[in-house]
Design an enzyme around this catalytic site. Structure first.
Site, PDB file in Angstrom:
ATOM      1  N   GLU A 630      14.928 -27.731 -15.395  1.00 36.29           N
ATOM      2  CA  GLU A 630      16.038 -27.235 -14.584  1.00 36.29           C
ATOM      3  C   GLU A 630      16.168 -25.721 -14.746  1.00 36.29           C
ATOM      4  O   GLU A 630      15.685 -25.140 -15.718  1.00 36.29           O
ATOM      5  CB  GLU A 630      17.354 -27.906 -14.971  1.00 36.29           C
ATOM      6  N   GLU A 773      14.213 -25.293 -18.631  1.00 39.51           N
ATOM      7  CA  GLU A 773      13.145 -25.157 -17.629  1.00 39.51           C
ATOM      8  C   GLU A 773      12.079 -26.244 -17.714  1.00 39.51           C
ATOM      9  O   GLU A 773      11.079 -26.210 -16.997  1.00 39.51           O
ATOM     10  CB  GLU A 773      12.456 -23.792 -17.745  1.00 39.51           C
TER      11      GLU A 773
END
Length: 809
Positions: A630, A773
């Site tokens: 994310e 991430e």
């Protein structure tokens, strides 16, 4: 033809009869596909129509004959002979006579050809393999006695000879100097042939009334060169439907195709997608059917056998039900084993039973009419299509789906393996002899495409996805455990590496697990709660970092490249648009949850379904293992809020500093979470209520990835805290989803270890990572690769002849 091209003439070429190799040379010279014309396959009128269709835009049409000028079907008729083709199209014929070992007798030979039929169509002669002196000596004799002009001669040019082998000439692809040879021969023929007079002879051809293909098959929208480019831009769609993608094997090993067959498939709504079983690592993406033609697989048996990834790609698609047709060499390639020209046996794809072997002679040769003996992919029992066979190989399993009958002969034989999803055998089919066969194949491809579209193309709804999620396969897990125990090492000595492979076997419902194709999906979204001062930076950072993922310069992009994984950032709700990041945007960021719900319930569902759709897309692309990541400023705030609600904990217990908040910033963050929960009173028993009131689009998108993975039997790896919140949301929606989720690492966020416990998961890594991430999820890709390689490649106790370990009581 090259000589005419050099003069600025634009020719097209045709080959009389069922020949593949000569058209390959024509194509090499002209740069456009050469066509076959064969009246055995298509009769007089359709043959004429096919000629008109393909010759319409040319300055000159050249037809190359076959065998003897009058030699036709069964050797005793003129059907499908060069003469009949000339008669059907009323084309002037130039007779090419081999002068080797002959002089004045050529006059009698030519006169015999002229007189064999009342209308021979012979309008000139070229003397082959002779000298200028001999040509000029014989010219007056021939022209006086035969009343046709001598149009020149072809000398012996040893350096331009094209070699032959068991199926005819070598192919153009094997000749590195073909164009040089052709150019040299064209220069010679410019001097030895009267090209102007040849053009004059051609100009004497009768005008043909064009018959459109729609006159024969009204249901077809005729394919043309302009709208049937191999670039994948075919637009002539049957009955308004989008094209189905049919992969066609085309390389040195598989090169025997009738171009009109491919055009007919296009006209029926197919997009032709070429690929190479020799050189490509796997089949092209998003195929709905396969066509594997003939050629010379026996010359490339070693290379074909050693391309394991391509063979595996074939097996997976065919075992999944993808429709396919395989002819001659393609049929041999799909066997379990195949011999080469030295009779050495090689492992092939193995989706068809049997062994293909070299016989050293032509076994079944020439035209045949096939009659279906049972219902299968191409049609019902009793339906017929015409074909030809020409092969020096045979099979231990030829099949009996069709009965082949030689025309005008008593000989016949059973042939072809076939089912509702495939037809494979030695016969080369000519589709225009019964277009219904081609239509049935395209229909089967379209039906399969619709089925996969439902589960990989048309996005499943959240409700459909939930209904598709089943418990993992316990039998597959037991089989995987049994395989681990058979390997030559102490039982369970690889610990959780063994456990994760067993889990993946249950997910994929087979002990033959595959996780080679991996991808990271990064859901990118902004959060309105940043207005409350809960972050160090603003929302502009989200878009900047998202773009950076695609430049292979960010941390996780570098990790993905090293791990051999794809990376797919998705804009599911960023506050600004970016030029390159894939857009599945629900809105331009969520609302400020301290003042109003972060999103509507409908938006929450839409964001989950965007994640499901992404999982489906990646499944269709062949990915077998997904990782979640994310990017979104403010998303640790939303994640802490959801965790507090789901687990009934005080916000302080599950809220951390995120990307590096100060003490005051952390206080503001906890206060914002408290206000939002107090304001909206999210219902912990309703995951969608929690998500919509205090969640984020990135969390919803990852939730969809977890649900989609479970529905599609794909293992999905959690990253850190935010990804774990998404996983918990998915598990609260569908408890069975938990077994499809793999843990990766323990984040430094306070709520991370708590969430792992709630999900009953153990992380592989404790590295004090807090980047997000998807970096933690990607970090375990190599570990999983190690485990998979050991599982597949390690010797068993039996192989090393050591007594197996026995489990302790």
């Amino acid at each position: 033809m090259q000589a005419f091209k050099n003069r600025g003439v634009h020719p097209v070429s045709f080959k009389c009869g069922p020949d593949y190799i000569d058209p390959l040379f024509h194509t090499q010279v002209l740069g456009i596909p050469s066509r076959n014309l064969d009246s055995y396959f298509t009769g007089r009128e359709l043959t004429k129509a096919l000629f008109c269709k393909n010759a319409a835009q040319a300055d000159l049409a050249v037809m190359e004959g076959v065998m003897g000028f009058y030699d036709g079907v069964a050797g005793i008729t003129t059907q499908a002979s060069s003469w009949e083709l000339a008669d059907i199209t009323d084309t002037p014929v130039i007779l090419v006579v081999n002068m080797r070992g002959m002089s004045r007798s050529v006059v009698a030979l030519i006169r015999g050809f002229l007189q064999m039929e009342k209308k021979s169509h012979i309008c000139g002669v070229i003397l082959n393999q002779t000298s200028e002196v001999m040509c000029e000596d014989l010219r007056p004799l021939i022209e006086e006695n035969c009343k046709i002009p001598v149009l020149g001669y072809v000398p012996k040019v040893a350096e331009c000879v094209i070699e032959s082998r068991h199926l005819g000439l070598v192919t153009p692809a094997e000749m590195t100097d073909l164009q040089e040879r052709i150019e040299k021969l064209a220069e010679i023929l410019e001097k030895t042939l009267d090209l102007d007079k040849i053009l004059t002879v051609a100009a004497g051809a009768s005008m043909l009334q064009e018959q459109k293909m729609e006159d024969f098959y009204p249901e077809l929208q005729v394919a043309t060169e302009e709208n049937c480019k191999e670039s994948g831009k075919e637009q002539n769609q049957s009955q308004g439907e989008h094209p189905v993608r049919i992969g066609v094997a085309r390389d040195e090993a598989f090169c025997f195709y009738y171009e009109d067959n491919l055009d007919l498939l296009r006209a029926m709504g197919a997009q032709i997608v070429p690929f190479s079983p020799l050189h490509d690592a796997k089949l092209p993406e998003n195929l709905h059917g396969l066509l594997i033609g003939g050629g010379y697989p026996e010359l490339y048996a070693k290379q074909l056998s050693e391309n394991e990834t391509m063979k595996e790609s074939f097996r997976r698609q065919i075992e999944a039900g993808m429709p396919y047709l395989a002819e001659c060499g393609g049929f041999m390639y799909l066997h379990e084993t195949m011999e080469d020209m030295k009779k050495e046996r090689w492992q092939m794809v193995g989706v068809l039973p049997g062994h293909a072997f070299y016989t050293g002679k032509l076994g079944r040769f020439g035209y045949v009419e096939l009659t279906a003996q049972k219902e299968q992919i191409l049609g019902e029992a009793g339906e017929t299509i015409r074909a030809h066979e020409f092969h020096y190989f045979d099979s231990s399993e030829n099949g009996d789906a069709f009965r082949a009958q030689k025309p005008r002969r008593k000989r016949g034989w059973d042939c072809m393996q076939a089912s509702e999803t495939h037809a494979a055998g030695f016969p080369h089919l000519y589709y225009y002899s019964n277009p219904a066969f081609a239509a049935n194949f395209v229909k089967a491809c379209r039906n399969w495409e619709q089925e996969t579209w439902q589960h990989g193309g048309r996005s499943m709804t959240l409700e459909e996805t939930i209904h598709r999620i089943r418990p993992v396969d316990q039998k597959a897990k037991e089989d995987a455990k049994e395989h681990w125990d058979s390997l030559g090492k102490p039982l369970g000595s690889l610990g959780r590496l063994e456990d994760v492979i067993i889990q993946i076997a249950g997910i994929q419902r087979t002990p033959q697990i595959h996780i080679e194709n991996k991808a990271l999906v990064i859901m990118c979204a902004d959060n309105g709660v940043v207005e409350e001062g809960v972050t160090q930076c603003g929302q502009e950072v989200t878009a900047s970092v998202a773009e950076n993922f695609l430049d292979e310069k960010s941390c996780v992009a570098i990790m993905c490249k090293r791990a051999g994984a794809g990376i797919f950032p998705v804009d599911i709700g960023m506050a600004v648009d970016t030029p390159r990041v894939e857009k599945r945007k629900i809105a331009y960021g969520t609302k400020n949850m301290t003042k109003e719900p972060a999103m509507t319930r409908a938006q929450a569902v839409a964001a989950i379904e965007a994640g499901i759709a992404k999982a489906q897309e990646l499944k269709n692309l062949g990915y077998e293992l997904l990782a979640t990541g994310e990017m979104g400023i403010g998303n640790t705030t939303t994640s802490s809020a959801m965790t507090a609600v789901f687990l009934g904990m005080e916000p302080e217990m599950v809220t951390g500093r995120g990307a590096g908040l100060s003490g005051d910033g952390l206080k503001r963050k906890v206060q914002a979470i408290r206000r939002a929960i107090f304001l909206h009173e999210p219902d912990a028993s309703d995951p969608l209520d929690v998500l919509s009131k205090v969640g984020g689009f990135d969390i919803a998108g990852m939730c969809g990835l977890f649900l989609g993975g479970a529905a599609l039997q794909i293992p999905v790896i959690m990253d850190g805290f935010i990804s774990q919140v998404a996983a918990l949301t998915a598990v609260r929606l569908v408890p069975e989803c938990a077994d499809y989720i793999l843990a990766s690492h323990v984040s430094q966020e306070p709520g991370a270890d708590i969430l792992l416990h709630a999900l009953q998961k153990e992380a592989f890594l404790t590295c004090e990572m807090r980047l997000g991430e998807g970096s933690g999820a990607v970090a375990i890709f190599p570990l999983l690769d190690f485990a998979s390689d050991i599982y597949h490649k390690m010797s068993t106790f039996a192989q090393i002849e050591v007594e197996a370990y026995q489990p302790l009581d």
